[in-house]
Design a protein around this motif. Structure first.
Motif, PDB file in Angstrom:
ATOM      1  N   THR A 207     -12.024 -15.710  77.237  1.00 13.51           N
ATOM      2  CA  THR A 207     -12.846 -16.895  76.987  1.00 13.51           C
ATOM      3  C   THR A 207     -12.515 -17.508  75.631  1.00 13.51           C
ATOM      4  N   GLU A 208     -12.292 -16.657  74.650  1.00 15.78           N
ATOM      5  CA  GLU A 208     -11.975 -17.152  73.304  1.00 15.78           C
ATOM      6  C   GLU A 208     -10.614 -17.840  73.263  1.00 15.78           C
ATOM      7  N   ALA A 209      -9.729 -17.479  74.193  1.00 19.42           N
ATOM      8  CA  ALA A 209      -8.377 -18.044  74.194  1.00 19.42           C
ATOM      9  C   ALA A 209      -8.284 -19.369  74.945  1.00 19.42           C
ATOM     10  N   ILE A 210      -9.342 -19.742  75.673  1.00 15.02           N
ATOM     11  CA  ILE A 210      -9.335 -21.006  76.421  1.00 15.02           C
ATOM     12  C   ILE A 210      -9.661 -22.150  75.470  1.00 15.02           C
TER      13      ILE A 210
ATOM     14  N   VAL B  17     -10.421 -19.013  86.422  1.00 11.15           N
ATOM     15  CA  VAL B  17     -10.908 -19.115  85.039  1.00 11.15           C
ATOM     16  C   VAL B  17     -12.343 -18.621  84.953  1.00 11.15           C
ATOM     17  N   SER B  18     -13.173 -19.034  85.925  1.00 16.43           N
ATOM     18  CA  SER B  18     -14.588 -18.654  85.919  1.00 16.43           C
ATOM     19  C   SER B  18     -14.761 -17.146  85.967  1.00 16.43           C
ATOM     20  N   MET B  19     -14.061 -16.474  86.878  1.00 13.69           N
ATOM     21  CA  MET B  19     -14.257 -15.034  87.061  1.00 13.69           C
ATOM     22  C   MET B  19     -13.559 -14.208  85.986  1.00 13.69           C
ATOM     23  N   ILE B  20     -12.361 -14.653  85.555  1.00 12.22           N
ATOM     24  CA  ILE B  20     -11.677 -13.907  84.491  1.00 12.22           C
ATOM     25  C   ILE B  20     -12.515 -13.940  83.214  1.00 12.22           C
ATOM     26  N   SER B  21     -13.141 -15.098  82.916  1.00 14.42           N
ATOM     27  CA  SER B  21     -13.982 -15.200  81.718  1.00 14.42           C
ATOM     28  C   SER B  21     -15.192 -14.289  81.809  1.00 14.42           C
ATOM     29  N   ASN B  22     -15.675 -14.011  83.034  1.00 13.15           N
ATOM     30  CA  ASN B  22     -16.793 -13.080  83.207  1.00 13.15           C
ATOM     31  C   ASN B  22     -16.409 -11.655  82.854  1.00 13.15           C
TER      32      ASN B  22
ATOM     33  N   TYR C  56     -20.079 -16.753  89.841  1.00 11.02           N
ATOM     34  CA  TYR C  56     -20.617 -17.798  88.978  1.00 11.02           C
ATOM     35  C   TYR C  56     -20.373 -17.485  87.511  1.00 11.02           C
ATOM     36  N   SER C  57     -20.037 -18.534  86.776  1.00 13.68           N
ATOM     37  CA  SER C  57     -19.865 -18.401  85.329  1.00 13.68           C
ATOM     38  C   SER C  57     -20.415 -19.653  84.668  1.00 13.68           C
TER      39      SER C  57
ATOM     40  N   LEU D 111     -21.537 -21.967  71.759  1.00 14.35           N
ATOM     41  CA  LEU D 111     -22.112 -21.393  72.986  1.00 14.35           C
ATOM     42  C   LEU D 111     -22.048 -19.866  72.933  1.00 14.35           C
ATOM     43  N   GLN D 112     -23.188 -19.246  73.077  1.00 15.05           N
ATOM     44  CA  GLN D 112     -23.226 -17.781  73.103  1.00 15.05           C
ATOM     45  C   GLN D 112     -23.010 -17.343  74.552  1.00 15.05           C
ATOM     46  N   PHE D 113     -21.750 -17.284  74.916  1.00 10.71           N
ATOM     47  CA  PHE D 113     -21.405 -16.982  76.312  1.00 10.71           C
ATOM     48  C   PHE D 113     -21.558 -15.495  76.571  1.00 10.71           C
ATOM     49  N   GLN D 114     -22.400 -15.158  77.551  1.00  9.76           N
ATOM     50  CA  GLN D 114     -22.634 -13.761  77.897  1.00  9.76           C
ATOM     51  C   GLN D 114     -21.909 -13.438  79.205  1.00  9.76           C
ATOM     52  N   PRO D 115     -20.728 -12.818  79.155  1.00  9.60           N
ATOM     53  CA  PRO D 115     -19.994 -12.524  80.384  1.00  9.60           C
ATOM     54  C   PRO D 115     -20.721 -11.506  81.246  1.00  9.60           C
TER      55      PRO D 115
END
Length: 424
Positions: free
Chosen positions: A338-341, A327-332, A228-229, A213-217
């Motif tokens: 995000t990589e550590a989850i 989790v949602s907002m910290i990952s943003n 939202y995340s 997944l190419q997660f774009q924070p």
């Protein structure tokens, strides 16, 4: 005023002898067409207790007589004498014969008045009863009183029977509710088993999808913090509760003081304490949505997550919801987080494990990943989490004895890395 209420008001003003005394906007005009007591209120004194207003009360009647032009002026003198008689009866411990005669004379004058007598359905019976009261001949009513007491006892027995039947119905309903609850529990358990089996089969593909997944924070540093995340799309938004606050006025010194304290404190953050209405939530809302040039913008740039508790919104008390939101907002705002989850954390949100084991869930989804997260300049710049009205998440609902965010943060706050600060 709508046209209907305005027409009602104009009509009532035509009957009011002192319309300027009335504060019209304090009256419930929309109730005027429904009941005569709402019209009685129009002709009462402003400071009268409307919650306990009774048209049969003599004081209420006399006030209406004086302020409503439908009642003739000839009644006013008689009404005033009747008011004094009422006060004499209410406030004196004993009366002499002269007082007694004067009181009954005043009562008869009102009853015999032409504008009153024409509305009495049984004037002669009333006159006879007053004569009996004045002469003290009350024993003739003894049989009637006995009959009333007998009927009252019969009604009480009937009410007791009804209450017994209602209690039996409630017991049957409670048994039915327990049966339904058991059915729902088994159905829920079966659903969890099916989901768990499906996830086990899909786990290799799920892991591969998450890794690819190419997660774009979303790392905006101004304006309202993004909730939202894509990583946790089921996280419920609460920002609208903060947006209800009006713009903050004053307290500029507070933001500079908080920022300096958060930079220098070696503890886990700052706890704001004040009575209701002092602006704690307004400060939290202002920081969460601060723009360039606003007070608190420095803290907003360091803000990575927020949560708020509302005593009457049960969703905000749920520990699973709380953890998902963080989790949602910290990952943003911290890509390294995000990589550590790991997959186990995201799996907990699907299976509901965060509700059954919130302390274990916050460890594997927030505490441990944050400790594994390496960010640049962490010694120079803190990261901020705001939790508003934490006390409203403590023992508000009797059926929420576990999963309290209050207890959760109380036990785990000191486990957070030193560069994470809380503003509570």
């Amino acid at each position: 005023w709508c046209i209907t209420c305005e027409l009602w008001r104009q009509e009532l003003i035509g009957f009011h002898t002192c319309p300027r005394e009335q504060v019209w906007h304090k009256l419930q005009s929309w109730e005027w067409p429904k009941h005569h007591m709402n019209l009685v209120e129009v002709f009462m004194l402003q400071n009268w207790d409307r919650a306990d207003m009774n048209a049969s009360d003599l004081s209420v009647s006399l006030n209406v007589w004086q302020r409503c032009s439908e009642f003739p002026d000839t009644l006013f003198d008689l009404a005033e004498k009747l008011r004094k008689s009422r006060n004499t009866l209410a406030h004196r411990s004993s009366l002499d014969e002269n007082d007694k005669r004067a009181i009954f004379h005043n009562i008869r004058q009102v009853i015999h008045h032409a504008d009153v007598a024409k509305d009495l359905q049984n004037p002669q019976e009333i006159q006879n009863n007053i004569t009996d009261f004045e002469s003290g001949d009350l024993f003739k009513f003894e049989n009637s009183l006995d009959e009333i007491l007998k009927k009252t006892e019969e009604e009480n027995e009937r009410i007791r029977t009804i209450n017994t039947n209602l209690n039996m119905i409630r017991e049957d309903q409670a048994k039915t509710f327990i049966t339904l609850s058991e059915i729902k529990w088994f159905a829920r358990a079966a659903l969890i088993v099916v989901l768990a089996a499906a996830l086990l089969l899909m786990k290799p593909y799920l892991q591969m999808f998450i890794r690819k997944l190419q997660f774009q924070p979303l790392m905006e540093k101004t304006g309202c913090l993004q909730e939202y995340s894509a990583l946790v799309p089921t996280s419920p938004p609460l920002l609208d509760y903060f947006k209800q606050h009006k713009p903050l006025v004053g307290r500029e010194w507070m933001f500079q003081f908080l920022d300096e304290q958060l930079k220098t404190t070696k503890k886990n953050g700052i706890l704001l304490e004040a009575d209701i209405g002092y602006g704690k939530s307004a400060i939290a809302a202002h920081i969460t949505c601060a723009n360039e040039g606003d007070q608190g913008i420095e803290m907003r740039k360091r803000l990575i997550a927020f949560h708020l508790c509302k005593f009457d919104v049960k969703q905000t008390h749920d520990a699973g919801v709380f953890i998902q939101r963080l989790v949602s907002m910290i990952s943003n705002n911290i890509p390294e987080f995000t990589e550590a989850i790991n997959d186990e954390c995201l799996h907990s949100f699907i299976t509901g494990q965060c509700d059954s084991d919130p302390f274990g869930c916050i460890d594997k989804c927030i505490i441990f990943p944050l400790k594994r997260t390496n960010i640049s300049h962490e010694s120079k710049e803190y990261r901020l989490i705001i939790i508003d009205a934490l006390d409203e998440c403590y023992e508000t609902f009797s059926f929420e004895k576990s999963n309290k965010i209050f207890n959760l943060m109380g036990r785990r706050a000191n486990e957070l890395p030193s560069w994470i600060k809380l503003l509570v």
